[in-house]
Design an enzyme around this catalytic site. Sequence first.
Site, short mmCIF file in Angstrom:
data_model
loop_
_atom_site.label_atom_id
_atom_site.label_comp_id
_atom_site.label_asym_id
_atom_site.label_seq_id
_atom_site.Cartn_x
_atom_site.Cartn_y
_atom_site.Cartn_z
N TRP A 127 0.88 -1.18 0.00
CA TRP A 127 0.00 0.00 0.00
C TRP A 127 0.91 1.23 0.00
CZ3 TRP A 127 -1.80 2.53 5.01
CH2 TRP A 127 -2.77 3.50 4.76
N ASP A 207 -0.72 -5.65 9.70
CA ASP A 207 -1.70 -4.67 9.25
C ASP A 207 -2.91 -5.42 8.65
OD1 ASP A 207 -2.99 -2.42 8.41
OD2 ASP A 207 -1.60 -1.96 6.77
N LYS A 242 -13.20 -1.02 5.26
CA LYS A 242 -13.68 -1.89 4.17
C LYS A 242 -14.76 -2.84 4.67
CE LYS A 242 -10.33 -0.17 1.67
NZ LYS A 242 -9.48 0.37 2.72
N1 PMP Z 1 -3.44 -0.81 5.39
C1 PMP Z 1 -3.66 -1.23 4.15
C2 PMP Z 1 -2.90 -2.40 3.64
C3 PMP Z 1 -4.59 -0.57 3.33
O1 PMP Z 1 -4.78 -1.01 2.08
C4 PMP Z 1 -5.29 0.54 3.84
C5 PMP Z 1 -6.27 1.33 3.03
N2 PMP Z 1 -6.88 0.84 2.06
C6 PMP Z 1 -5.04 0.93 5.15
C7 PMP Z 1 -4.11 0.24 5.90
C8 PMP Z 1 -5.73 2.12 5.78
O2 PMP Z 1 -7.06 2.03 5.83
P1 PMP Z 1 -8.02 3.22 6.30
O3 PMP Z 1 -8.78 3.63 5.11
O4 PMP Z 1 -8.84 2.59 7.37
O5 PMP Z 1 -7.15 4.31 6.85
#
Ligand code: PMP
Length: 391
Positions: A127, A207, A242
Site C-alpha cells: 500500500w 496490518d 472496508k
Molecule cells: N493498510 C492497508 C494495507 C490498506 O490497504 C489501507 C487502506 N486501504 C489501510 C491500511 C488504511 O485504511 P483506512 O482507510 O482505514 O485508513
Amino acid sequence: MLENLATQPPDALLALIKMHAADTRTDKIDLGVGVYRTGQGDTPVFEAIKQAEQRLVDTQDSKAYLGPEGDMGFVEALMPYIFGANPTHGGRVTGMQTPGGTGAVRLAVALAKNAGAERLHLGVPSWPNHAQILNDVGIETVTFSHAREDGTADLETVLSVIDAAGPKEAVLLHGSCHNPTGIDYTADDWDAIADAIVSAGTFPIIDVAYQGLGYGMEEDAVGLRTVLAKVEEAFICYSCDKNFGMYRDRVGAFYAKAATADQLETTFSNANALARASWSMPPDHPAAAIRIILRDPEMTRVWLDELETMRERLRLVRKTLADAGTAGSVDLTPLGRQNGLFAILPVTPEHVKALREDHAIYMAGSGRINVAGLTMSNIEKFIDALAKVTG
Ligand code: PMP
C-alpha cells in the site's frame, strides 16, 4: 517562509478518478479507486450501519470528550473477531480506537520507533501510504520482495529477512487480502513466519485492513492468530473502513500484545501520549455505530450477511477471470487463488495507457486493478480489451 515548500507530486489515483469522471464513454470501467462496488457499481452504506446510526441518533445523550483511546466498547467488541477465543491472551492484549487503519499504522510505527526499533522491513509492492508513513515517522525502511512471478508469496525471502533482522528491527506484514497484489501467505507460511519471529526476536507489526473480504472473518484471521499464539510481543493495526464500508468516517484500531500486563499498560500510556499529540481523540460516530452492531446479535447477523455477499461477489469475479485462462500475454489464473479487492496484472505502462485511451478502462499505472470494479456485465469487455492490448 512558505516559499521554502516544494510542490508535492499529486496523488496518482486521484488524478485517475478525475480522468474517469471526465470520460463521456458510457461503457467506461473504473478499476482504480480502492473501494468495494456492488454488481451495479455502487458503494452503498451497509444496512447494518444504517440501523446502528439510526439507533445512535435516537439514543446518544452527550458528545462530551471520551479520551485518546476512543470508544473502548468498540475496541473490545471487535477483539473476539480479530483474536478468537481468549482475545486478551490472559490480560496481555488490549487496544485503542484510531482514525482509520492509517492512524493505527502511524501509531504502531511511531511507537515501535520510540521503543527502539532502528529499522523496519516492508515487503513490496505495498500500500503506497506505508512508505509515506514510514518516511514521515522517520524510521529507516528496508524493502524486500513480497511475491514471486507465479503469483504466490515469497516465503523464503520473508523468512530470511526476519532471521537476519533481530530484536532491534521490525517487520510489517499484511494480515490478509494483500494490497496491492492480493497475494497472501498460506497457513503453513504463517506458521513458519511465526517460528522465525520467535527465534530471531524481530518485532512483528501486522496490518489487517480487509478482514472478511478474503475467505471469511475466521479464515482471514489465521495469520495474525498464528503469530500471536507464539510471540511475546506484537502490534496489530486494524481498519474497519472496508469490512463495515465506513471509508470516509475513518475508523480503525491499534492493538498490542506485550510480555506482561505491566508492559502492556506502559505501552498504552505511550500510545495514548502519541495519539494526544497527533489527533487527540478519534472520531466517535463510526466506532459507536460498530459497537451498537456488535452488541446486537440481529444487527451482527445483518452485517455478517452483507460481508458475505461482498466476499462471494469478489470470489465470483476472481473465478470468472481465472476461468478465462489467458488474455493476450496476461495469465489470469493466479487471480482465482488471490484474495480481496486487488490484483496486479503484468502489464506495461503502455498497455495501461492503451486500455484507458482505446477502451475506457481505468487502472493504476502499476497494473493494479480493483476487481470489485468488474461486474458480470463488463467483465467480458475487460478480458477482450486486455487480450487486444497485450496480445
Ligand atoms: N493498510 C492497508 C494495507 C490498506 O490497504 C489501507 C487502506 N486501504 C489501510 C491500511 C488504511 O485504511 P483506512 O482507510 O482505514 O485508513
